[in-house]
Design a protein around this motif. Structure first.
Motif, PDB file in Angstrom:
ATOM      1  N   VAL A 185       0.844  -1.201   0.000  1.00  0.00           N
ATOM      2  CA  VAL A 185       0.000   0.000   0.000  1.00  0.00           C
ATOM      3  C   VAL A 185       0.877   1.249   0.000  1.00  0.00           C
ATOM      4  O   VAL A 185       0.584   2.232  -0.694  1.00  0.00           O
ATOM      5  N   ALA A 186       1.972   1.202   0.767  1.00  0.00           N
ATOM      6  CA  ALA A 186       2.890   2.347   0.811  1.00  0.00           C
ATOM      7  C   ALA A 186       3.505   2.604  -0.558  1.00  0.00           C
ATOM      8  O   ALA A 186       3.656   3.759  -0.974  1.00  0.00           O
ATOM      9  N   TRP A 187       3.861   1.530  -1.280  1.00  0.00           N
ATOM     10  CA  TRP A 187       4.424   1.704  -2.628  1.00  0.00           C
ATOM     11  C   TRP A 187       3.397   2.387  -3.536  1.00  0.00           C
ATOM     12  O   TRP A 187       3.723   3.350  -4.236  1.00  0.00           O
ATOM     13  N   SER A 188       2.174   1.888  -3.522  1.00  0.00           N
ATOM     14  CA  SER A 188       1.129   2.486  -4.356  1.00  0.00           C
ATOM     15  C   SER A 188       0.863   3.932  -3.955  1.00  0.00           C
ATOM     16  O   SER A 188       0.658   4.794  -4.813  1.00  0.00           O
ATOM     17  N   ALA A 189       0.880   4.198  -2.654  1.00  0.00           N
ATOM     18  CA  ALA A 189       0.658   5.569  -2.169  1.00  0.00           C
ATOM     19  C   ALA A 189       1.772   6.492  -2.660  1.00  0.00           C
ATOM     20  O   ALA A 189       1.516   7.642  -3.051  1.00  0.00           O
ATOM     21  N   GLY A 190       3.022   6.007  -2.643  1.00  0.00           N
ATOM     22  CA  GLY A 190       4.134   6.806  -3.148  1.00  0.00           C
ATOM     23  C   GLY A 190       3.990   7.105  -4.630  1.00  0.00           C
ATOM     24  O   GLY A 190       4.260   8.222  -5.087  1.00  0.00           O
ATOM     25  N   TYR A 191       3.549   6.115  -5.382  1.00  0.00           N
ATOM     26  CA  TYR A 191       3.354   6.276  -6.827  1.00  0.00           C
ATOM     27  C   TYR A 191       2.259   7.305  -7.112  1.00  0.00           C
ATOM     28  O   TYR A 191       2.413   8.194  -7.963  1.00  0.00           O
ATOM     29  N   VAL A 192       1.148   7.206  -6.375  1.00  0.00           N
ATOM     30  CA  VAL A 192       0.035   8.155  -6.540  1.00  0.00           C
ATOM     31  C   VAL A 192       0.435   9.549  -6.065  1.00  0.00           C
ATOM     32  O   VAL A 192       0.102  10.562  -6.689  1.00  0.00           O
ATOM     33  N   PHE A 193       1.179   9.615  -4.961  1.00  0.00           N
ATOM     34  CA  PHE A 193       1.625  10.907  -4.417  1.00  0.00           C
ATOM     35  C   PHE A 193       2.526  11.619  -5.416  1.00  0.00           C
ATOM     36  O   PHE A 193       2.474  12.853  -5.551  1.00  0.00           O
ATOM     37  N   ALA A 194       3.349  10.861  -6.134  1.00  0.00           N
ATOM     38  CA  ALA A 194       4.217  11.454  -7.162  1.00  0.00           C
ATOM     39  C   ALA A 194       3.377  12.128  -8.238  1.00  0.00           C
ATOM     40  O   ALA A 194       3.683  13.236  -8.695  1.00  0.00           O
ATOM     41  N   TYR A 195       2.314  11.457  -8.644  1.00  0.00           N
ATOM     42  CA  TYR A 195       1.420  12.020  -9.657  1.00  0.00           C
ATOM     43  C   TYR A 195       0.804  13.327  -9.153  1.00  0.00           C
ATOM     44  O   TYR A 195       0.722  14.320  -9.880  1.00  0.00           O
ATOM     45  N   LEU A 196       0.411  13.332  -7.872  1.00  0.00           N
ATOM     46  CA  LEU A 196      -0.194  14.529  -7.273  1.00  0.00           C
ATOM     47  C   LEU A 196       0.813  15.670  -7.181  1.00  0.00           C
ATOM     48  O   LEU A 196       0.510  16.822  -7.534  1.00  0.00           O
ATOM     49  N   VAL A 197       2.034  15.362  -6.710  1.00  0.00           N
ATOM     50  CA  VAL A 197       3.076  16.390  -6.594  1.00  0.00           C
ATOM     51  C   VAL A 197       3.417  16.956  -7.969  1.00  0.00           C
ATOM     52  O   VAL A 197       3.551  18.174  -8.140  1.00  0.00           O
ATOM     53  N   GLY A 198       3.552  16.063  -8.948  1.00  0.00           N
ATOM     54  CA  GLY A 198       3.842  16.528 -10.304  1.00  0.00           C
ATOM     55  C   GLY A 198       2.745  17.430 -10.845  1.00  0.00           C
ATOM     56  O   GLY A 198       3.016  18.455 -11.471  1.00  0.00           O
ATOM     57  N   PHE A 199       1.495  17.061 -10.585  1.00  0.00           N
ATOM     58  CA  PHE A 199       0.356  17.866 -11.042  1.00  0.00           C
ATOM     59  C   PHE A 199       0.343  19.251 -10.389  1.00  0.00           C
ATOM     60  O   PHE A 199       0.115  20.264 -11.045  1.00  0.00           O
ATOM     61  N   LEU A 200       0.630  19.297  -9.068  1.00  0.00           N
ATOM     62  CA  LEU A 200       0.568  20.562  -8.330  1.00  0.00           C
ATOM     63  C   LEU A 200       1.741  21.486  -8.654  1.00  0.00           C
ATOM     64  O   LEU A 200       1.591  22.711  -8.673  1.00  0.00           O
ATOM     65  N   LEU A 201       2.918  20.899  -8.913  1.00  0.00           N
ATOM     66  CA  LEU A 201       4.112  21.724  -9.104  1.00  0.00           C
ATOM     67  C   LEU A 201       4.393  22.065 -10.568  1.00  0.00           C
ATOM     68  O   LEU A 201       5.105  23.040 -10.839  1.00  0.00           O
ATOM     69  N   SER A 202       3.846  21.280 -11.489  1.00  0.00           N
ATOM     70  CA  SER A 202       4.128  21.532 -12.906  1.00  0.00           C
ATOM     71  C   SER A 202       3.722  22.951 -13.302  1.00  0.00           C
ATOM     72  O   SER A 202       2.602  23.392 -13.032  1.00  0.00           O
ATOM     73  N   GLY A 203       4.671  23.655 -13.911  1.00  0.00           N
ATOM     74  CA  GLY A 203       4.391  24.998 -14.406  1.00  0.00           C
ATOM     75  C   GLY A 203       4.461  26.104 -13.389  1.00  0.00           C
ATOM     76  O   GLY A 203       4.285  27.278 -13.722  1.00  0.00           O
ATOM     77  N   TYR A 263      -6.740   6.041 -13.101  1.00  0.00           N
ATOM     78  CA  TYR A 263      -5.904   4.838 -13.047  1.00  0.00           C
ATOM     79  C   TYR A 263      -5.150   4.783 -11.716  1.00  0.00           C
ATOM     80  O   TYR A 263      -5.117   3.740 -11.052  1.00  0.00           O
ATOM     81  N   ASN A 264      -4.572   5.908 -11.303  1.00  0.00           N
ATOM     82  CA  ASN A 264      -3.815   5.949 -10.054  1.00  0.00           C
ATOM     83  C   ASN A 264      -4.704   5.745  -8.835  1.00  0.00           C
ATOM     84  O   ASN A 264      -4.307   5.095  -7.863  1.00  0.00           O
ATOM     85  N   VAL A 265      -5.911   6.311  -8.859  1.00  0.00           N
ATOM     86  CA  VAL A 265      -6.852   6.117  -7.751  1.00  0.00           C
ATOM     87  C   VAL A 265      -7.179   4.631  -7.590  1.00  0.00           C
ATOM     88  O   VAL A 265      -7.195   4.087  -6.476  1.00  0.00           O
ATOM     89  N   PHE A 266      -7.404   3.946  -8.712  1.00  0.00           N
ATOM     90  CA  PHE A 266      -7.739   2.530  -8.642  1.00  0.00           C
ATOM     91  C   PHE A 266      -6.530   1.680  -8.254  1.00  0.00           C
ATOM     92  O   PHE A 266      -6.686   0.607  -7.666  1.00  0.00           O
ATOM     93  N   LEU A 267      -5.323   2.141  -8.565  1.00  0.00           N
ATOM     94  CA  LEU A 267      -4.128   1.448  -8.083  1.00  0.00           C
ATOM     95  C   LEU A 267      -4.093   1.434  -6.561  1.00  0.00           C
ATOM     96  O   LEU A 267      -3.845   0.396  -5.932  1.00  0.00           O
TER      97      LEU A 267
END
Length: 449
Positions: A158-176, A297-301
């Protein structure tokens, strides 16, 4: 935290692996999640970073490929090297300090000035994570009571999946947000590594490993301190000849070694290939909102990983393995056949596939450590992890090439074949480990697959 109350009321003593769940066990499992969260994060963030830093670092297609594969390469090397080392010197010292080194290397990424510098740091981060995969899986397994071992190990998944999803969130928030946003994306992975460090420093060596080294008094003291007097320390087995990696390929364990590596490979090939290129897959199937589909996809992961945690100790390991390969393969086959009918059908089938595969990923954390005896457990896990990284690196390299030459549906069909191969391997060879104690496995006469 002491369970001496049970002892004082005259409770019958219990074997080490049948001890009741305590806060100590939960603390050990949570301490083990740090490396898995960090691995999920840095693998999930690199694609977004590369897109943001291509101009700044003057990245050619070759450099993009190298940076994408660097951490996976480091993971392979770290797992192979550290497995035998952890079997010789123990798990605890590496487990206690590797997250501090990871945090330093993560923070150093903020200051890189060239693609070469970033490549070196990504390779080193992979080495550290490869080491952590081996020692955290072994140590948490060896501390966990048998009846909840699956759920405690699943916390790592679960921690691995959470890290993967968190990366997507951080990338979305910080991009640009700024020209240096990619630097912050890379460096932020130092934070969870530092947060988990305090928990790790207090985790003792595994009593199972200590008894295999003849250090019975130390093992007994750890059990008494953390579990109470009424829990019996693990029994010392008859001293065996010095064992190394050759044991894993000898008649007693070669089938388990093969299953541990092959099921892992067959899971990660579709997982990384389709997870890494989710927008491209969705775009080829007519889904216009690629970012939205990727988020779903990430939410379902993450949801699948949590459901897998709840199921892992309720059904047999063998059934879980075979059924998730078959169901995942059926969903992906359905995607190749019916996706043209509607983008909605494509998204539903793809997210359902992500859900099933993420639930199955729990087995990557639970099953390999249960396959091997304590004397070579870290080495066996290291082989399985190393094999998986060959599979994940190869799949992320090949999927775009296959899709470009033969179409995305051909690439998806290839993933279906891999999943069916995984089901066949597990049906033929996979032993049931949920009913075994680790002490039984240590007696050198494992049950036939």
């Amino acid at each position: 935290m002491s369970t001496s109350a049970h002892h004082s009321t005259g409770a019958t003593s219990v074997a080490y692996e049948d001890a009741p769940l305590t806060r100590f066990h939960i603390r050990v499992a949570i301490a083990g999640t740090g490396g898995q969260f960090s691995d999920g994060f840095i693998l999930g963030i690199i694609g977004i970073v590369i897109a943001s830093a291509t101009k700044v670092l003057d990245l050619s297609p070759l450099w993009v490929g190298l940076l994408g594969a660097a951490t996976l390469t480091g993971l392979f090397v770290g797992a192979v090297i550290v497995g035998p080392l952890a079997d010789r010197i123990g798990r605890r010292q590496i487990f206690a300090w590797d997250m501090l080194l990871f945090a330093i290397l993560s923070a150093a990424q903020f200051f890189v000035q060239s693609a070469t510098q970033l490549l070196i740091l990504r390779l080193l981060l992979g080495l550290v994570l490869g080491a952590d995969y081996v020692v955290s899986k072994s140590l948490v397994t060896e501390h966990a009571p048998r009846h909840v071992r699956g759920r405690l190990m699943s916390l790592l998944a679960v921690a691995w999946s959470a890290g993967y999803v968190f990366a997507y969130l951080v990338g979305f928030l910080l991009s640009g947000t700024s020209d240096d946003a990619w630097r912050y994306m890379l460096a932020v992975s130092a934070i969870p590594a530092l947060l988990i460090l305090g928990l790790r420093l207090g985790v003792p060596e595994a009593p199972l490993w200590l008894t295999r080294k003849g250090r019975d008094d130390e093992a007994a003291a750890i059990v008494r301190k953390h579990l109470g007097d009424y829990v019996r320390p693990p029994l010392r087995v008859e001293a065996a000849p010095k064992r190394g990696m050759r044991t894993l390929f000898g008649p007693a364990y070669r089938r388990r070694t093969a299953v541990g590596a092959l099921f892992y490979v067959c899971q990660v090939i579709p997982f990384f290939a389709l997870g890494t290129f989710t927008p491209q897959v969705m775009g080829s199937l007519g889904v216009t909102s690629k970012l939205g589909a990727g988020a779903l996809y990430n939410v379902f992961l993450l949801a699948g990983a949590i459901v897998g945690l709840l199921l892992i100790d309720r059904i047999s390991r063998r059934f879980f393995l075979i059924s998730t390969f078959l169901v995942g393969g059926a969903l992906l086959a359905g995607l190749t056949v019916f996706a043209d009918l509607s983008p909605v059908i494509a998204v539903v089938l793809f997210t359902a596939f992500a859900f099933v595969l993420a639930a199955a990923v729990n087995l990557e954390f639970v099953y390999p450590p249960e396959l091997f005896p304590t004397a070579v457990r870290a080495s066996g896990v290291g082989i399985a992890v190393a094999a998986s990284r060959i599979g994940s690196a190869g799949s992320t390299f090949l999927l775009p090439l296959v899709a470009d030459s033969y179409g995305m549906k051909a690439a998806l069909a290839g993933c279906v074949v891999v999943l069916l191969a995984g089901a066949l391997v597990c049906w033929a060879w996979a032993p049931e480990t949920s009913t075994e104690t680790l002490c039984e496995i240590d007696d050198d006469t494992p049950r036939a697959a």
